[in-house]
Scaffold this active site. Structure first.
Site, PDB file in Angstrom:
ATOM      1  N   ASN A  58      43.551  35.386  33.412  1.00  0.00           N
ATOM      2  CA  ASN A  58      44.237  36.449  32.988  1.00  0.00           C
ATOM      3  C   ASN A  58      45.593  36.115  32.624  1.00  0.00           C
ATOM      4  O   ASN A  58      46.161  36.468  31.612  1.00  0.00           O
ATOM      5  CB  ASN A  58      44.220  37.549  34.215  1.00  0.00           C
ATOM      6  N   HIS A 105      44.179  39.974  29.743  1.00  0.00           N
ATOM      7  CA  HIS A 105      43.159  40.612  30.301  1.00  0.00           C
ATOM      8  C   HIS A 105      41.827  41.141  29.644  1.00  0.00           C
ATOM      9  O   HIS A 105      40.945  40.956  30.231  1.00  0.00           O
ATOM     10  CB  HIS A 105      43.788  42.049  30.764  1.00  0.00           C
ATOM     11  N   GLU A 163      37.400  40.543  40.799  1.00  0.00           N
ATOM     12  CA  GLU A 163      36.535  39.536  40.654  1.00  0.00           C
ATOM     13  C   GLU A 163      35.403  39.203  41.568  1.00  0.00           C
ATOM     14  O   GLU A 163      34.818  38.126  41.530  1.00  0.00           O
ATOM     15  CB  GLU A 163      37.181  38.300  40.145  1.00  0.00           C
TER      16      GLU A 163
END
Length: 429
Positions: A304, A309, A340
């Protein structure tokens, strides 16, 4: 100006040279063209030169009611199409199968063409998931399955539904046989037209709900034919159940969609928890084992921070797909736990079986390459890894909640030991 733009886009979408068909694998292109050629040949061979007035009336009744039902359910059908994957079961069999039982097959070809043309223009137009060649090929497959069903009716010595009503058990069995043939051909003929067919019966033919829905539409089609054999006015009685069934199917699809994580396509945590609790209840009842995996993508924050993103979402989707590909089958449920983290429940899995699946997932992710959006282009990223904690029922925990806690502790141990590894939860003392 806007009207001209819409018309120009419509012409472009339906122009043969612009069809998405030409971007499909050669196998799909050949099959779709062969289906179209077969339908044209059969239509010319079977079309009655002088259809009777009664047959034309039946055609008009079925086409009119089919169009009316499609108009009344147009917004429902659009919502279903947006939600559905493959296969997509329409309500058209309610009318086309009735046609098989009461009309010459040539008129069934006309009926199917009219109904699918209307669906394509009114319900599926502007939905990018439904290119014109798909609509045409679906109609061709329905026509071919109808030809097979009509041939079965002829072989049984039952010319129409009207004759079947006077032939007792033989007539009833013939109609059921025709329904079975149509059901089977509907499922089989559409398979070669898919770019990706899949490797399991569920991927080939859909889940039980898809098949029950297809069978329900054929049953309503048989009732339609029976009503037409007795009195065409009675066909109206079939209309409310068809509309109710259509709306009920949408509700079911919405419920299924609510159980999915929109970014990754796997179960949401609520949907996964419900599935895992059913696995637990079955294991309790049958004194069986099952396994649970908790999977965390190592150093995901770097993705990220480095790429943004949107790239992170692409990586999460690729990781989820890799996990799904490396579980044992559709009974193994994969869910997104949050961020995640992913969870997997493995029904009827032994300790060795759990370890094999966990290691297969870890290896697959480590070998994964992902194409992510960067600026105005794309970039290939690799070198991912996951840490996995596993737990087995009932040795590591007697409930799903207890197994999650045990797998979470094992996952923490995998992180502490250097990441990119599988750690099994210890048995309870």
């Amino acid at each position: 100006m806007r009207g001209w733009a819409v018309r120009e886009r419509a012409v472009r979408e339906w122009a043969v040279r612009e069809w998405a068909l030409w971007q499909q694998p050669p196998r799909v292109v050949a099959y779709c063209l062969a289906c179209g050629l077969a339908v044209v040949s059969l239509a010319l061979f079977w079309f009655p030169l002088t259809p009777s007035r009664a047959d034309l009336i039946r055609l008009a009744v079925l086409a009119g009611l089919g169009i009316l039902q499609a108009e009344l359910g147009r917004h429902v059908e659009r919502a279903r199409r947006r939600l559905s994957g493959s296969p997509h079961i329409t309500m058209s069999s309610v009318w086309t199968f009735a046609g098989v039982l009461v009309m010459p097959i040539g008129l069934v070809v006309v009926l199917t063409a009219v109904l699918y043309l209307h669906l394509g223009l009114r319900s599926w137009y502007r939905l990018h998931r439904v290119p014109p060649f798909r609509t045409l090929n679906n109609a061709c497959c329905v026509i071919l399955s109808s030809c097979g069903a009509a041939s079965t009716l002829d072989l049984a010595g039952v010319p129409t539904m009207s004759a079947a009503t006077t032939m007792g058990t033989h007539g009833a069995i013939a109609v059921l046989a025709v329904m079975a043939v149509q059901f089977g051909l509907n499922a089989v003929l559409i398979l070669p037209a898919r770019a990706k067919i899949g490797r399991t019966p569920r991927a080939w033919f859909g889940g039980w709900f898809d098949n029950v829905l297809d069978l329900a539409t054929l049953c309503l089609g048989a009732l339609n034919a029976l009503a037409l054999a007795i009195s065409p006015v009675l066909v109206v009685a079939v209309f409310p159940p068809v509309l109710l069934l259509h709306r009920t199917v949408l509700v079911s699809q919405l419920e299924a969609e609510a159980r999915r994580d929109h970014k990754t396509g796997v179960y949401s945590i609520a949907g996964w928890q419900a599935h895992a609790e059913r696995v637990e209840a079955r294991a309790n009842r049958l004194n069986a084992n099952f396994g649970l995996l908790m999977i965390d993508l190592d150093h995901f924050k770097r993705v990220n921070d480095t790429y943004g993103h949107l790239a992170g979402d692409a990586v999460l989707k690729a990781i989820a797909d890799a996990i799904v590909r490396n579980v044992r089958g559709h009974e193994d449920a994969v869910g997104r736990f949050g961020g995640e983290e992913f969870v997997v429940v493995l029904p009827n899995a032994t300790g060795d079986g759990i370890a094999i699946v966990a290691e297969r997932i870890r290896t697959a992710v480590h070998e994964l390459t992902v194409e992510i959006p960067v600026g105005g282009g794309t970039e290939i990223v690799a070198g991912f890894s996951v840490s996995v904690g596993s737990a087995r029922y009932p040795s590591a925990g007697a409930t799903v909640r207890a197994l999650l806690d045990a797998a979470d502790i094992a996952l923490y141990q995998a992180k502490q030991a250097g990441r990119n590894r599988v750690v099994a939860a210890a048995a309870r003392a």
